[in-house]
Design an enzyme around this catalytic site. Structure first.
Site, PDB file in Angstrom:
ATOM      1  CD  GLU A 138      -2.773   1.163   2.447  1.00 56.83           C
ATOM      2  OE1 GLU A 138      -3.901   1.919   2.365  1.00 56.83           O
ATOM      3  OE2 GLU A 138      -2.841   0.359   3.375  1.00 56.83           O
ATOM      4  CG  HIS A 204      -3.690   5.955   0.518  1.00 49.05           C
ATOM      5  ND1 HIS A 204      -4.048   6.756   1.748  1.00 49.05           N
ATOM      6  CD2 HIS A 204      -3.725   4.668   0.936  1.00 49.05           C
ATOM      7  CE1 HIS A 204      -4.237   5.889   2.740  1.00 49.05           C
ATOM      8  NE2 HIS A 204      -4.098   4.638   2.266  1.00 49.05           N
ATOM      9  CG  ASN A 228     -12.533   5.220   4.173  1.00 50.71           C
ATOM     10  OD1 ASN A 228     -13.135   4.041   4.393  1.00 50.71           O
ATOM     11  ND2 ASN A 228     -12.824   5.967   4.942  1.00 50.71           N
ATOM     12  CG  ASP A 283      -6.732  -0.618   6.521  1.00 49.00           C
ATOM     13  OD1 ASP A 283      -5.330  -1.002   6.524  1.00 49.00           O
ATOM     14  OD2 ASP A 283      -7.139   0.758   6.264  1.00 49.00           O
ATOM     15  CG  LEU A 316     -10.899   6.898  10.640  1.00 47.94           C
ATOM     16  CD1 LEU A 316     -12.183   6.440   9.491  1.00 47.94           C
ATOM     17  CD2 LEU A 316     -11.114   6.195  11.967  1.00 47.94           C
ATOM     18  CB  ALA A 317      -4.329   5.367  11.895  1.00 47.83           C
ATOM     19  N   GLY A 318      -5.945   2.808   9.710  1.00 49.56           N
ATOM     20  CA  GLY A 318      -6.312   1.495   9.740  1.00 49.56           C
ATOM     21  C   GLY A 318      -7.305   1.039  10.796  1.00 49.56           C
TER      22      GLY A 318
END
Length: 388
Positions: A138, A204, A228, A283, A316-318
């Site tokens: 990723e 992303h 996202n 994720d 948000l982070a995973g």
């Protein structure tokens, strides 16, 4: 390796439902599936038998993370972490997964790729948990505007030479890469990746509609955590989301934790795109199955509170989602069980070119999960071996 018989279960293939049904396994492969009760074998009456879950986007679990282990500078550390992750995932019904890196220095990603290759080789000698199918990168060729929890320090322009090095380090086990199609050189990289058999995922990204369509025409066939980390839909510039939704060849990842995407949008997207294109992923991060607290993702500090992982700026982070929880969440939305199971099994398999797993049919590998009536994982089979 001998044979086993699992009898009298409610079988979700996931294309059909067989009740009561029996599965015969020989040498780790499903040989026969049929209706009807029978005596002999393991009696699964009152239980549900589904294909093993396949998580194609997961960073870590229970204190282990593939990128963090590579940052420590040792292939052996990566192998140890992956083996621990393999065992931890299997508790949640996962029988195959793609360890997923985040944006990091070139040498770190090379170590991760080598570690994945080494672990896959070691799993041929014996099975202790979920099988590693390959690597999901990723980044690092993503948008700075939509970096999310990716470390912007290491974002860089697409490099065919770098990608070739990752491919070679992984011994051809680089399964999929997430990139932003609008960055300079992305289209050439997509074409080169597809020539190697690598599946390209759009994520992303701040891409316009036209830029996203160009990437799809070049061969991109997946979307990383849809909605996202993406340019949002606008009535005068539909953006990347609409391009992904309207392209039938593109598989759409969802983090089904009710946090990253609202239940309403999950149901809406399934209606629009069809269940055949939906891929449930976690994720998941290092804090999954652990208490709230402060952790790391790709060298960035993350804070987990009430099970929700965020950077200090609130992004948000995973997630701390697990695949068995994702299944329950989908079913709670009113998604038929066989459709929900498909998003965790057959769809992710096809999305990254795994053609021998994800279904309960003759000729498929006997990766199987036994659930109770409340969808709790009771036992897990990998290549016909009971590992849980």
């Amino acid at each position: 390796m001998g044979g086993i018989i699992l009898s009298n279960a409610r079988i979700i293939t996931p294309f059909d439902e067989i009740y009561s049904g029996t599965v015969e396994v020989e040498n780790g492969v499903i040989r026969k599936v049929y209706y009807g009760k029978r005596s002999g074998g393991e009696n699964l009456e009152g239980k549900i038998l589904v294909p093993g879950f396949i998580d194609i986007h997961t960073h870590g679990i229970r204190g282990y993370d593939v990128t963090l282990s590579a940052l420590e500078g040792s292939v052996d550390r990566v192998v140890d972490a992956l083996m621990a992750m393999s065992r931890a995932y299997s508790v949640h019904g996962v029988t195959r997964f793609l360890p997923t890196t985040v944006t990091a220095p070139h040498e770190v990603l090379l170590i991760a790729a080598k570690g994945v290759a080494e672990t896959i080789d070691s799993q041929r000698d014996g099975i202790e948990g979920a099988l590693i199918e390959g690597l999901h990168m990723e980044g690092p060729y993503i948008s700075r505007e939509k970096a999310g929890a990716q470390n912007p320090r290491y974002i860089r322009s697409p490099s065919i030479n770098e990608l070739k090095e990752y491919w070679e380090a992984s011994r051809g086990k680089l399964k999929t890469i997430t990139l932003a199609p609008e960055v300079k050189g992305a289209l050439e990289l997509i074409q080169y990746a597809r020539s190697l058999g690598i599946h390209v995922s759009i994520g992303h990204t701040n891409a316009t509609y036209e830029e996203a369509k160009a990437a799809i025409y070049a061969g991109a066939n997946r979307a990383t955590h849809l909605y996202n980390g993406m340019r949002q839909v606008h009535h005068r510039e539909p953006g990347v989301v609409v391009a992904l939704l309207e392209s039938p060849q593109v598989y759409l990842e969802f983090i089904c934790d009710y946090i990253h995407v609202s239940p309403i949008m999950i149901k809406y997207t399934i209606r629009c795109a069809g269940i055949e294109r939906i891929v449930a992923v976690t994720d998941s991060i290092i804090a999954t199955d652990l208490p709230d607290g402060t952790y790391s993702l790709g060298g960035l500090e993350i804070i987990v509170k009430d099970g929700v992982s965020r950077l200090r700026n609130g992004a948000l982070a995973g997630s701390t989602l697990t695949m068995d929880k994702a299944l329950k969440n989908l079913v709670k939305l009113g998604i038929p069980l066989k459709d929900a199971v498909r998003t965790l099994t057959y769809n992710p398999a096809i999305a990254v070119g795994i053609y021998n797993a994800g279904a309960i049919m003759p000729g498929y590998t006997a990766d199987l999960v036994v659930l109770d009536e409340n969808l709790k994982v009771e036992s897990v089979y990998v290549r016909g071996e009971n590992i849980l």
